[in-house]
Each structure stands twice: as C-alpha cells, then as structure tokens.
Design an enzyme around this catalytic site. Structure first.
Site, short mmCIF file in Angstrom:
data_model
loop_
_atom_site.label_atom_id
_atom_site.label_comp_id
_atom_site.label_asym_id
_atom_site.label_seq_id
_atom_site.Cartn_x
_atom_site.Cartn_y
_atom_site.Cartn_z
CB SER A 1 -0.31 24.35 23.64
OG SER A 1 -0.42 22.97 23.90
CE LYS B 1 2.94 21.53 22.15
NZ LYS B 1 2.29 22.64 22.75
#
Length: 146
Positions: A40, A83
């Site tokens: 990700s 993230k």
C-alpha cells in the site's frame, strides 16, 4: 548461604523489573523499529522495509499533512497499518477512488485524520473505512533503516 542466594535472586529480579520498565517506556514514548509489509505504501516504503517510528509526535499532537504514520487498524485492532496523512480535522478531502468519474468530497471531523496509502490502486485506507481517530496513531515514521 540460603540468605545469600535469596538476596542475589531478589536483586536480579529487581534489576530485571527496573530495566523492563525503562525499556517499556522507551518503546512506548520514544519510538522503535518497525518492519512494514504490504504494497500500500509503494514506492515510498517497499514490502519488508525496516523503518524507525518515533512516538512523541502523537503525544504532543504534532502530526502534520504528509507525515507517514503507524496506526492501529480500524478493521483489525490486533494489527498496525502504515499510511500517509492526507487531511487533518477540518480539512476537505476527496473521498472517492482515483478511477471514479464523479469525485466526492467530505470534511475530516474533529479529533480525526484522513489516511491514504501512496499506492492508491492497491491500498485499503480512509477511502474504505473513513476518518481515523487521532487516538489510534501509534507513531510517526522518521526514516528508513533498511
């Protein structure tokens, strides 16, 4: 003799507890080494990269847009995710996927952040589970170790 053995044992246990508490405080409040896994955050952070995460920023509310953070997963509290902070409370963010024709926007509520992975096509992030409470942030990534 028994008194001498018991004394050494209790002294050893005392030092073990003392250094264990120091280590716990260091990892909880200062930071530690984290191994990131998953696609990700590619290309910024590759699968199996080792990074250093400092934890003081979250305690002093110093997280800014663009920071990469380690967060308790809103979907699975037993795991952590890595993230990038896209929006802070009060910011207007795009809540739709990059491939959507019509773009939708929303405001980040008070006490929350908006997180997205750098690899937008292969990331489960705030576009899926919404804004993340600030309290779930575990630390901010400072640099890659390896």
């Amino acid at each position: 003799m028994l008194r001498n053995v018991l004394g050494k044992t209790f002294r050893f246990l005392g030092y073990t507890v003392q250094y264990g508490c120091i280590a716990h405080c260091a990892f909880e409040y200062l930071g530690g080494v984290v191994v990131c896994s998953g696609p990700s955050m590619e290309p910024t952070i590759q699968n199996s990269d080792i990074v250093f995460s400092e934890n003081l920023s979250r305690h002093f509310y110093c997280i800014r847009k663009g920071d990469i953070v380690i967060v308790k997963s809103p979907n699975d509290p037993k795991s952590n995710i890595c993230k990038r902070v896209i929006g802070l409370e009060g910011d207007k963010v795009c809540t739709s996927n990059p491939s959507d024709f019509l773009k939708s926007h929303s405001y980040v509520p008070k006490g929350h952040v908006w997180l997205e992975g750098d690899n937008l096509r292969n990331s489960t992030d705030s576009r899926c589970y919404g804004p993340v409470p600030y309290g779930l942030i575990r630390g901010r990534i400072c640099f890659k170790v390896y």
